[in-house]
Write a protein that holds these residues in place. Structure first.
Motif, mmCIF file in Angstrom:
data_model
loop_
_atom_site.group_PDB
_atom_site.id
_atom_site.type_symbol
_atom_site.label_atom_id
_atom_site.label_comp_id
_atom_site.label_asym_id
_atom_site.label_seq_id
_atom_site.Cartn_x
_atom_site.Cartn_y
_atom_site.Cartn_z
ATOM 1 N N HIS A 33 42.408 41.084 29.450
ATOM 2 C CA HIS A 33 41.264 41.025 28.547
ATOM 3 C C HIS A 33 41.722 41.405 27.151
ATOM 4 N N ARG A 43 42.278 45.979 30.316
ATOM 5 C CA ARG A 43 41.822 45.526 31.632
ATOM 6 C C ARG A 43 42.424 44.164 31.928
ATOM 7 N N GLN A 74 42.148 40.928 35.006
ATOM 8 C CA GLN A 74 41.637 40.369 36.262
ATOM 9 C C GLN A 74 42.510 39.183 36.643
ATOM 10 N N LEU A 118 38.969 43.531 39.193
ATOM 11 C CA LEU A 118 39.331 43.896 37.831
ATOM 12 C C LEU A 118 40.175 45.163 37.909
#
Length: 183
Positions: free
Chosen positions: A86, A160, A162, A170
């Protein structure tokens, strides 16, 4: 810390005979973590990871029982490790060359052996031999014991991520300087 704990480094070739034991420890450590944590999925992950250049495993044994282990590998220039990160991250954060970042993929201790300093011993042994500038790992945000341990071991949150694979949770990205060339 357990008195008679033996730590040992293994290459991928040496670890081939340990796969069934590695899977057993994985399943034990993740017994309460849901349906994603299966032997089949983990065997596939382990097989793919063991092919990576520089893959290294450190095991912990008490008597003849495998009670825990840690493994990882350096991130190559074409790594997909950072896929799904992210934004924002600093410019160049995800640039890799095979020498910059060591990825810690798994740090597992059987549930009956947890909270005895084994994870820390494994962590310290593996990272003490690495020559990369930094290490990275992914930890579930809901794994409070791991979060506390990583905080106390000097790991810093860095965002973060995923992963693109189906059903992947996540993760929080953690980074830790390990080499003398850390900027």
């Amino acid at each position: 810390m357990v008195d008679k704990l033996r730590l040992r480094h293994h290459t991928a070739a040496e670890a081939e005979v340990l796969v069934d034991q590695l899977v057993d420890v994985y399943l034990d450590a993740h017994a309460d973590d849901g349906p994603r944590y299966t032997a089949e999925r983990y065997e596939q992950q382990l097989a793919a990871h063991m092919l990576r250049e520089g893959w290294e495993l450190v095991t912990a044994r008490a008597d003849d029982e495998l009670v825990g282990y840690i493994y990882g590998f350096p991130l190559a220039a074409d790594t997909r490790w950072w896929d799904g990160i992210h934004e924002p991250v600093p410019d160049g954060f995800t640039d890799e060359d095979g020498y910059r970042t060591f990825a810690v993929c798994e740090l597992l201790v059987r549930r009956s052996w947890q909270r005895r300093g084994i994870a820390r011993a494994l962590h310290d042994r593996l990272l003490s031999t690495r020559r990369e500038q930094r290490a990275t790992l992914l930890v579930r945000p809901d794994n409070a014991p791991a979060q506390r341990a990583y905080d106390s071991w000097g790991w810093q949150p860095a965002g973060r991520l995923q992963p693109a694979r189906d059903g992947a949770p996540l993760f929080e990205v953690r980074i830790k300087p390990i080499g003398s060339a850390w900027p």
